[in-house]
Scaffold this active site. Structure first.
Site, PDB file in Angstrom:
ATOM      1  N   THR A 166      -1.988  -2.958   6.921  1.00  0.00           N
ATOM      2  CA  THR A 166      -1.972  -4.411   6.743  1.00  0.00           C
ATOM      3  C   THR A 166      -1.724  -5.139   8.058  1.00  0.00           C
ATOM      4  O   THR A 166      -2.120  -6.297   8.217  1.00  0.00           O
ATOM      5  CB  THR A 166      -0.899  -4.794   5.709  1.00  0.00           C
ATOM      6  OG1 THR A 166      -1.138  -4.057   4.515  1.00  0.00           O
ATOM      7  CG2 THR A 166      -0.925  -6.266   5.394  1.00  0.00           C
TER       8      THR A 166
ATOM      9  N   TYR B 204       2.042   8.968   4.286  1.00  0.00           N
ATOM     10  CA  TYR B 204       1.147   8.020   3.629  1.00  0.00           C
ATOM     11  C   TYR B 204      -0.005   8.812   3.014  1.00  0.00           C
ATOM     12  O   TYR B 204      -0.854   9.347   3.719  1.00  0.00           O
ATOM     13  CB  TYR B 204       0.637   7.004   4.653  1.00  0.00           C
ATOM     14  CG  TYR B 204      -0.222   5.885   4.085  1.00  0.00           C
ATOM     15  CD1 TYR B 204      -0.355   5.676   2.719  1.00  0.00           C
ATOM     16  CD2 TYR B 204      -0.885   5.018   4.943  1.00  0.00           C
ATOM     17  CE1 TYR B 204      -1.130   4.647   2.211  1.00  0.00           C
ATOM     18  CE2 TYR B 204      -1.658   3.972   4.449  1.00  0.00           C
ATOM     19  CZ  TYR B 204      -1.781   3.802   3.083  1.00  0.00           C
ATOM     20  OH  TYR B 204      -2.558   2.776   2.586  1.00  0.00           O
TER      21      TYR B 204
ATOM     22  N   LYS C  32       4.458   7.147   0.736  1.00  0.00           N
ATOM     23  CA  LYS C  32       3.712   6.022   0.192  1.00  0.00           C
ATOM     24  C   LYS C  32       2.528   6.622  -0.557  1.00  0.00           C
ATOM     25  O   LYS C  32       1.639   7.236   0.032  1.00  0.00           O
ATOM     26  CB  LYS C  32       3.227   5.084   1.297  1.00  0.00           C
ATOM     27  CG  LYS C  32       2.429   3.907   0.750  1.00  0.00           C
ATOM     28  CD  LYS C  32       1.915   2.991   1.843  1.00  0.00           C
ATOM     29  CE  LYS C  32       1.051   1.876   1.246  1.00  0.00           C
ATOM     30  NZ  LYS C  32       0.471   1.003   2.280  1.00  0.00           N
TER      31      LYS C  32
END
Length: 283
Positions: free
Chosen positions: A46, A123, A151
């Protein structure tokens, strides 16, 4: 430091001259924490880390770490592992090796070799990396010393029991965060939580407290909002909304991203306004 609740993976705001708006970044980090976020992520996807110079990445981490130290919250840092080895940073966010699809044994060996002085949050996002992981493999990863969380952005919801103490499973697929929390996730890393932060934090609290009715009331509207915020490549719509709210100077992104269309931003703003009105919140 224990990882739980909602983590906001911060966007990188740009000014009118194209440089990073560091003051806006600091304000945004404090706003989401004021509204109930439990921690921050800097230089995740992001944050557009691939379009930032090394000096810009360091400046972003410096601002985020200052806020994390000030508020006593965890900070997870992506992009470069060396950036996590500084005061105020809790862990490095490390992607399952993309593209090469090394197999589950290769992924486990990779993270066994990668662990060191800096704790890791893995992740796992197979629709980007091309590498699937079974529950057995995830449990093997969770058992590696120095790996403190994952995540988990698979596009599916699976119950992951028997994970070791000190390992946090954080949902990373925004529209699915409510069922992930219901299935036992410790929290989430959610770009959507830049807006309606309080509601996402309340959702996590409701599932943790066993308030199923409240969680279900929140979960549906927040899933709709998340889908609107991801209607175009992340973080373009999120940035468009934050700019419309006056929280960042511009909605600019850097190539290869292009700004979100006005239609997508308008739709997301409409949903946010409706949700905040229904819940009696101000932002």
């Amino acid at each position: 430091m224990e990882l739980h609740g909602i983590f906001v993976p911060l966007i990188t705001p740009f000014g009118l001259d194209g440089t990073i708006a560091l003051d806006a970044l600091g304000r945004l980090a404090r706003e989401v924490l004021d509204d109930g976020a439990s921690g921050l992520v800097a230089l995740g996807t992001t944050g557009e880390p691939g379009s930032l110079t090394a000096a810009e990445q360091e400046a972003v981490v410096e601002v985020a770490a200052e806020v994390a130290r000030e508020r006593g919250v965890p900070l997870i840092v992506g992009a470069r592992p060396d950036l996590a080895a500084r005061p105020g940073v809790t862990a490095a966010l490390s992607l399952v090796p993309p593209f090469v699809r090394p197999g589950e044994a290769g992924v486990v060996a990779h993270f066994e070799a990668l662990t060191g002085d800096v704790p890791l949050v893995i992740y796992h996002v197979p629709y980007r990396t091309g590498q699937e992981l079974s529950i057995t493999a995830i449990r093997r990863l969770a058992a590696i010393p120095g790996v403190i969380g994952m995540k988990y952005a698979t596009g599916t919801v699976e119950v992951l029991g028997d994970l070791p103490a000190g390992f946090a499973l954080l949902g990373g697929d925004d529209p699915l965060i409510s069922p992930m929390l219901a299935a036992g996730a410790h929290g989430g890393v959610l770009a959507s939580a830049h807006v309606a932060t309080r509601s996402f934090a309340d959702l996590a609290d409701a599932w943790r407290d066993g308030d199923v009715s409240r969680a279900r009331r929140l979960g549906g509207p927040l899933a709709d909002l998340s889908r609107a915020l991801f209607a175009e490549p992340n973080p373009t719509v999120v940035k468009g909304v934050l700019h419309a709210q006056g929280r960042i100077p511009t909605s600019a992104v850097r190539l290869p991203l292009l700004p979100a269309t006005q239609a997508s931003v308008t739709q997301a703003v409409r949903l946010i306004g409706h949700h905040l009105e229904e819940s009696g919140q101000r932002r």
